[in-house]
Design a protein around this motif. Sequence first.
Motif, PDB file in Angstrom:
ATOM      1  N   VAL A 213       0.825  -1.206   0.000  1.00 52.84           N
ATOM      2  CA  VAL A 213       0.000   0.000   0.000  1.00 52.84           C
ATOM      3  C   VAL A 213       0.866   1.265   0.000  1.00 52.84           C
ATOM      4  CG1 VAL A 213      -0.300   0.314   2.502  1.00 52.84           C
ATOM      5  CG2 VAL A 213      -2.127   0.971   0.951  1.00 52.84           C
ATOM      6  N   ILE A 214       2.106   1.141   0.422  1.00 53.00           N
ATOM      7  CA  ILE A 214       2.957   2.312   0.637  1.00 53.00           C
ATOM      8  C   ILE A 214       3.211   3.133  -0.626  1.00 53.00           C
ATOM      9  CG2 ILE A 214       5.310   3.002   1.318  1.00 53.00           C
ATOM     10  CD1 ILE A 214       4.972   1.045   3.698  1.00 53.00           C
ATOM     11  N   PRO A 215       3.501   2.547  -1.785  1.00 55.83           N
ATOM     12  CA  PRO A 215       3.694   3.405  -2.966  1.00 55.83           C
ATOM     13  C   PRO A 215       2.455   4.248  -3.288  1.00 55.83           C
ATOM     14  CG  PRO A 215       4.429   1.185  -3.424  1.00 55.83           C
ATOM     15  CD  PRO A 215       3.746   1.151  -2.100  1.00 55.83           C
ATOM     16  N   PHE A 216       1.287   3.699  -3.061  1.00 53.52           N
ATOM     17  CA  PHE A 216       0.051   4.429  -3.320  1.00 53.52           C
ATOM     18  C   PHE A 216      -0.160   5.528  -2.277  1.00 53.52           C
ATOM     19  CE2 PHE A 216      -0.406   0.137  -5.032  1.00 53.52           C
ATOM     20  CZ  PHE A 216      -0.636   0.426  -6.373  1.00 53.52           C
ATOM     21  N   LEU A 217       0.239   5.255  -1.037  1.00 52.31           N
ATOM     22  CA  LEU A 217       0.166   6.284   0.010  1.00 52.31           C
ATOM     23  C   LEU A 217       1.114   7.439  -0.314  1.00 52.31           C
ATOM     24  CD1 LEU A 217       0.066   4.193   3.309  1.00 52.31           C
ATOM     25  CD2 LEU A 217      -1.784   5.528   2.276  1.00 52.31           C
ATOM     26  N   ILE A 218       2.315   7.113  -0.755  1.00 52.43           N
ATOM     27  CA  ILE A 218       3.280   8.150  -1.120  1.00 52.43           C
ATOM     28  C   ILE A 218       2.713   9.020  -2.241  1.00 52.43           C
ATOM     29  CG2 ILE A 218       5.535   8.557  -2.202  1.00 52.43           C
ATOM     30  CD1 ILE A 218       6.525   6.049  -0.605  1.00 52.43           C
ATOM     31  N   ALA A 219       2.169   8.378  -3.268  1.00 59.90           N
ATOM     32  CA  ALA A 219       1.601   9.121  -4.396  1.00 59.90           C
ATOM     33  C   ALA A 219       0.413   9.972  -3.948  1.00 59.90           C
ATOM     34  CB  ALA A 219       1.186   8.160  -5.511  1.00 59.90           C
ATOM     35  N   GLY A 220      -0.454   9.420  -3.115  1.00 53.94           N
ATOM     36  CA  GLY A 220      -1.609  10.169  -2.631  1.00 53.94           C
ATOM     37  C   GLY A 220      -1.211  11.326  -1.735  1.00 53.94           C
ATOM     38  N   HIS A 221      -0.228  11.092  -0.880  1.00 57.08           N
ATOM     39  CA  HIS A 221       0.272  12.142   0.001  1.00 57.08           C
ATOM     40  C   HIS A 221       0.854  13.288  -0.829  1.00 57.08           C
ATOM     41  CE1 HIS A 221       3.369  13.955   2.698  1.00 57.08           C
ATOM     42  NE2 HIS A 221       2.352  13.927   3.547  1.00 57.08           N
ATOM     43  N   ASN A 222       1.620  12.947  -1.847  1.00 56.44           N
ATOM     44  CA  ASN A 222       2.167  13.981  -2.722  1.00 56.44           C
ATOM     45  C   ASN A 222       1.057  14.729  -3.448  1.00 56.44           C
ATOM     46  OD1 ASN A 222       4.688  13.161  -1.940  1.00 56.44           O
ATOM     47  ND2 ASN A 222       5.454  12.857  -3.992  1.00 56.44           N
ATOM     48  N   SER A 223       0.058  14.006  -3.941  1.00 55.29           N
ATOM     49  CA  SER A 223      -1.072  14.661  -4.621  1.00 55.29           C
ATOM     50  C   SER A 223      -1.766  15.655  -3.710  1.00 55.29           C
ATOM     51  CB  SER A 223      -2.086  13.628  -5.109  1.00 55.29           C
ATOM     52  OG  SER A 223      -1.579  12.896  -6.176  1.00 55.29           O
ATOM     53  N   HIS A 224      -1.950  15.259  -2.464  1.00 52.89           N
ATOM     54  CA  HIS A 224      -2.585  16.143  -1.485  1.00 52.89           C
ATOM     55  C   HIS A 224      -1.809  17.456  -1.367  1.00 52.89           C
ATOM     56  CE1 HIS A 224      -4.143  17.714   2.280  1.00 52.89           C
ATOM     57  NE2 HIS A 224      -2.907  17.694   2.752  1.00 52.89           N
ATOM     58  N   HIS A 225      -0.500  17.356  -1.194  1.00 54.34           N
ATOM     59  CA  HIS A 225       0.306  18.565  -1.003  1.00 54.34           C
ATOM     60  C   HIS A 225       0.486  19.355  -2.291  1.00 54.34           C
ATOM     61  CE1 HIS A 225       1.020  18.334   3.227  1.00 54.34           C
ATOM     62  NE2 HIS A 225       1.278  17.042   3.111  1.00 54.34           N
ATOM     63  N   GLU A 226       0.492  18.672  -3.428  1.00 54.79           N
ATOM     64  CA  GLU A 226       0.533  19.399  -4.697  1.00 54.79           C
ATOM     65  C   GLU A 226      -0.722  20.251  -4.846  1.00 54.79           C
ATOM     66  OE1 GLU A 226       1.175  16.598  -7.872  1.00 54.79           O
ATOM     67  OE2 GLU A 226       3.040  15.900  -6.959  1.00 54.79           O
ATOM     68  N   LYS A 227      -1.851  19.697  -4.469  1.00 53.77           N
ATOM     69  CA  LYS A 227      -3.113  20.439  -4.541  1.00 53.77           C
ATOM     70  C   LYS A 227      -3.070  21.645  -3.600  1.00 53.77           C
ATOM     71  CE  LYS A 227      -8.079  19.936  -4.158  1.00 53.77           C
ATOM     72  NZ  LYS A 227      -9.188  19.266  -3.579  1.00 53.77           N
ATOM     73  N   VAL A 228      -2.573  21.434  -2.397  1.00 54.84           N
ATOM     74  CA  VAL A 228      -2.451  22.538  -1.426  1.00 54.84           C
ATOM     75  C   VAL A 228      -1.559  23.640  -1.985  1.00 54.84           C
ATOM     76  CG1 VAL A 228      -1.527  23.183   0.844  1.00 54.84           C
ATOM     77  CG2 VAL A 228      -2.954  21.132   0.616  1.00 54.84           C
ATOM     78  N   ILE A 229      -0.415  23.260  -2.557  1.00 55.08           N
ATOM     79  CA  ILE A 229       0.487  24.265  -3.107  1.00 55.08           C
ATOM     80  C   ILE A 229      -0.196  25.029  -4.229  1.00 55.08           C
ATOM     81  CG2 ILE A 229       2.611  24.599  -4.443  1.00 55.08           C
ATOM     82  CD1 ILE A 229       3.867  22.366  -2.700  1.00 55.08           C
ATOM     83  N   ARG A 230      -0.834  24.320  -5.131  1.00 47.43           N
ATOM     84  CA  ARG A 230      -1.495  24.991  -6.271  1.00 47.43           C
ATOM     85  C   ARG A 230      -2.618  25.921  -5.796  1.00 47.43           C
ATOM     86  NH1 ARG A 230       0.407  23.462 -11.027  1.00 47.43           N
ATOM     87  NH2 ARG A 230       1.262  21.382 -11.316  1.00 47.43           N
ATOM     88  N   GLU A 231      -3.417  25.481  -4.820  1.00 46.64           N
ATOM     89  CA  GLU A 231      -4.596  26.250  -4.406  1.00 46.64           C
ATOM     90  C   GLU A 231      -4.276  27.371  -3.411  1.00 46.64           C
ATOM     91  OE1 GLU A 231      -7.445  23.389  -2.982  1.00 46.64           O
ATOM     92  OE2 GLU A 231      -7.857  22.643  -5.013  1.00 46.64           O
ATOM     93  N   ARG A 232      -3.287  27.176  -2.557  1.00 45.17           N
ATOM     94  CA  ARG A 232      -3.039  28.166  -1.511  1.00 45.17           C
ATOM     95  C   ARG A 232      -1.775  28.993  -1.705  1.00 45.17           C
ATOM     96  NH1 ARG A 232      -4.662  24.353   3.566  1.00 45.17           N
ATOM     97  NH2 ARG A 232      -6.805  23.983   2.903  1.00 45.17           N
ATOM     98  N   TYR A 233      -0.812  28.473  -2.420  1.00 48.64           N
ATOM     99  CA  TYR A 233       0.455  29.177  -2.586  1.00 48.64           C
ATOM    100  C   TYR A 233       0.601  29.840  -3.946  1.00 48.64           C
ATOM    101  CZ  TYR A 233       2.092  26.719   1.627  1.00 48.64           C
ATOM    102  OH  TYR A 233       2.234  26.244   2.907  1.00 48.64           O
ATOM    103  N   LEU A 234      -0.006  29.263  -4.961  1.00 50.60           N
ATOM    104  CA  LEU A 234       0.224  29.763  -6.324  1.00 50.60           C
ATOM    105  C   LEU A 234      -0.913  30.602  -6.872  1.00 50.60           C
ATOM    106  CD1 LEU A 234       1.911  26.628  -7.936  1.00 50.60           C
ATOM    107  CD2 LEU A 234       2.945  28.501  -6.636  1.00 50.60           C
TER     108      LEU A 234
END
Length: 173
Positions: free
Chosen positions: A151-172
Amino acid sequence: MFQLKDINSDEYSDYYSSYLSLVDQEAALDHVLQDSLESTLSLLDDIDKPFSYKYAANKWSIGQVLMHDIDTERVFAYRALRFMRKDASVLPGFDQDVFVDALGDLAFAKAELQQSIIATRNATIQLFKNVTEESLKFKGNASGQVMTARVIPFLIAGHNSHHEKVIRERYLT
């Protein structure tokens, strides 16, 4: 190779469901980490603000968010290694805020962060090559939660997606 949809709910804690929901159910182990890396590198190309930028007081900077993703991946890859080697030891959790606070006011250079992201991801991808299904299905314990290595590779990918979304929506914006 198996897909996210093949993973049973008893292979991870409900806490991680929100991250897994950000990954396509058809995503396969042999592609999910590479696809996630490409998404992260695309995000880096879109960032034109200083990596020290914070969208609000008491929030992490862009660089700290990206380092958090790197640190989290390293912790999760270590957990995966222990589980794949059938280590039944209970592994401790980690405090993300302590990790980020330890970074202090480190100046984040885009090129260096990109290099760390690529190196970390390539090491994680390599870790998951040439493993047996049996070793991927071993249930280990980290942070008091049972999970399998697969499950870990999928968790890593999902965790990154979460933070990418945060960066795009709140920082950029």
